[in-house]
Scaffold this motif. Structure first.
Motif, short mmCIF file in Angstrom:
data_model
loop_
_atom_site.label_atom_id
_atom_site.label_comp_id
_atom_site.label_asym_id
_atom_site.label_seq_id
_atom_site.Cartn_x
_atom_site.Cartn_y
_atom_site.Cartn_z
N MET A 24 -3.36 -15.11 5.23
CA MET A 24 -3.32 -14.63 6.60
C MET A 24 -3.12 -13.11 6.59
N SER A 25 -3.88 -12.42 7.43
CA SER A 25 -3.71 -10.97 7.57
C SER A 25 -2.45 -10.68 8.38
N SER A 26 -2.06 -9.41 8.42
CA SER A 26 -0.91 -9.01 9.22
C SER A 26 -1.10 -9.38 10.68
N ARG A 27 -2.29 -9.15 11.20
CA ARG A 27 -2.57 -9.48 12.61
C ARG A 27 -2.45 -10.98 12.88
N GLU A 28 -2.96 -11.77 11.95
CA GLU A 28 -2.86 -13.23 12.13
C GLU A 28 -1.41 -13.69 12.11
N VAL A 29 -0.61 -13.11 11.22
CA VAL A 29 0.80 -13.48 11.16
C VAL A 29 1.52 -12.99 12.41
N GLU A 30 1.19 -11.79 12.86
CA GLU A 30 1.78 -11.27 14.11
C GLU A 30 1.54 -12.25 15.26
N ARG A 31 0.30 -12.72 15.39
CA ARG A 31 -0.04 -13.66 16.47
C ARG A 31 0.68 -14.99 16.31
N ALA A 32 0.78 -15.47 15.07
CA ALA A 32 1.42 -16.77 14.83
C ALA A 32 2.93 -16.72 15.06
N ILE A 33 3.57 -15.62 14.70
CA ILE A 33 5.02 -15.52 14.76
C ILE A 33 5.49 -14.84 16.05
N GLY A 34 4.68 -13.92 16.57
CA GLY A 34 5.08 -13.19 17.78
C GLY A 34 5.91 -11.96 17.50
N LEU A 35 5.88 -11.48 16.25
CA LEU A 35 6.59 -10.26 15.88
C LEU A 35 5.60 -9.27 15.29
N LYS A 36 5.90 -7.99 15.43
CA LYS A 36 5.04 -6.94 14.88
C LYS A 36 5.15 -6.91 13.35
N ALA A 37 4.09 -6.40 12.72
CA ALA A 37 4.03 -6.35 11.25
C ALA A 37 5.21 -5.58 10.67
N ARG A 69 0.50 -15.96 2.27
CA ARG A 69 0.00 -17.32 2.08
C ARG A 69 0.31 -18.11 3.35
N ALA A 70 -0.70 -18.77 3.88
CA ALA A 70 -0.54 -19.53 5.12
C ALA A 70 0.51 -20.62 4.95
N THR A 71 0.59 -21.22 3.78
CA THR A 71 1.56 -22.29 3.55
C THR A 71 2.99 -21.76 3.67
N GLU A 72 3.24 -20.55 3.16
CA GLU A 72 4.58 -19.96 3.23
C GLU A 72 4.96 -19.63 4.67
N VAL A 73 3.99 -19.14 5.45
CA VAL A 73 4.25 -18.83 6.85
C VAL A 73 4.54 -20.12 7.61
N ARG A 74 3.74 -21.17 7.37
CA ARG A 74 3.99 -22.46 8.04
C ARG A 74 5.36 -23.02 7.68
N GLU A 75 5.73 -22.93 6.40
CA GLU A 75 7.04 -23.42 5.97
C GLU A 75 8.16 -22.65 6.64
N TRP A 76 8.00 -21.34 6.80
CA TRP A 76 9.01 -20.51 7.47
C TRP A 76 9.16 -20.95 8.92
N ILE A 77 8.02 -21.16 9.60
CA ILE A 77 8.06 -21.61 11.00
C ILE A 77 8.76 -22.96 11.11
N GLU A 78 8.43 -23.89 10.23
CA GLU A 78 9.04 -25.22 10.25
C GLU A 78 10.54 -25.14 10.00
N ALA A 79 10.96 -24.26 9.07
CA ALA A 79 12.39 -24.11 8.78
C ALA A 79 13.12 -23.58 10.01
N ARG A 80 12.53 -22.63 10.71
CA ARG A 80 13.16 -22.10 11.95
C ARG A 80 13.25 -23.19 13.01
N ALA A 81 12.20 -23.99 13.13
CA ALA A 81 12.20 -25.07 14.13
C ALA A 81 13.27 -26.10 13.81
N ASN A 82 13.50 -26.35 12.51
CA ASN A 82 14.50 -27.35 12.11
C ASN A 82 15.94 -26.84 12.30
N GLU A 83 16.11 -25.53 12.49
CA GLU A 83 17.44 -24.96 12.70
C GLU A 83 17.94 -25.18 14.12
N ARG A 84 17.04 -25.56 15.02
CA ARG A 84 17.43 -25.72 16.43
C ARG A 84 18.38 -26.86 16.61
#
Length: 84
Positions: A24-37, A69-84
Motif C-alpha cells: 500500500m502506498s502512503s496515500r492508500e494507508v492515509e485513506r485506510a487509517i484516516g491519518l496523514k503520512a 504491507r497490506a497485511t500489516e496494516v490490516r492487522e494493526w487496524i484489527e488490533a485497534r478494533a479489538n482494544e475497544r
C-alpha cells in the motif's frame, strides 16, 4: 505475508510467490487509517504503527518512496478494533 500455497511450493516462480504480497502506498494507508503520512511515519518510529518498506532512495540516500504491507496494516487496524 505469503500464502501457504506459495511457501509450500518449491517450484513456484517468483511471480507466483509475490502474487500474494500486496503493498500500500502512503496515500492508500492515509485513506485506510484516516491519518496523514507524517503522523504514520512518526508513529512507526515510536513503534506504534508498522514500519514502512523503503523502495526508492534519492542520491543522498534519503527515502523517496515508502510502502506498507497490506497485511500489516490490516492487522494493526484489527488490533485497534479489538482494544475497544
Amino acid at each position: 505475508m505469503l500464502s501457504e500455497r506459495a511457501i509450500n511450493n518449491p517450484h513456484a516462480t517468483i511471480a507466483e510467490t509475490l502474487a500474494d504480497v500486496q503493498l500500500m502506498s502512503s496515500r492508500e494507508v492515509e485513506r485506510a487509517i484516516g491519518l496523514k503520512a507524517l503522523t504514520l511515519f512518526d508513529m512507526a518510529g515510536r513503534g506504534e504503527f508498522p514500519r514502512p518498506i523503503v523502495v526508492l532512495r534519492d542520491k543522498a540516500g534519503r527515502p523517496r518512496k515508502r510502502v506498507w504491507r497490506a497485511t500489516e496494516v490490516r492487522e494493526w487496524i484489527e488490533a485497534r478494533a479489538n482494544e475497544r
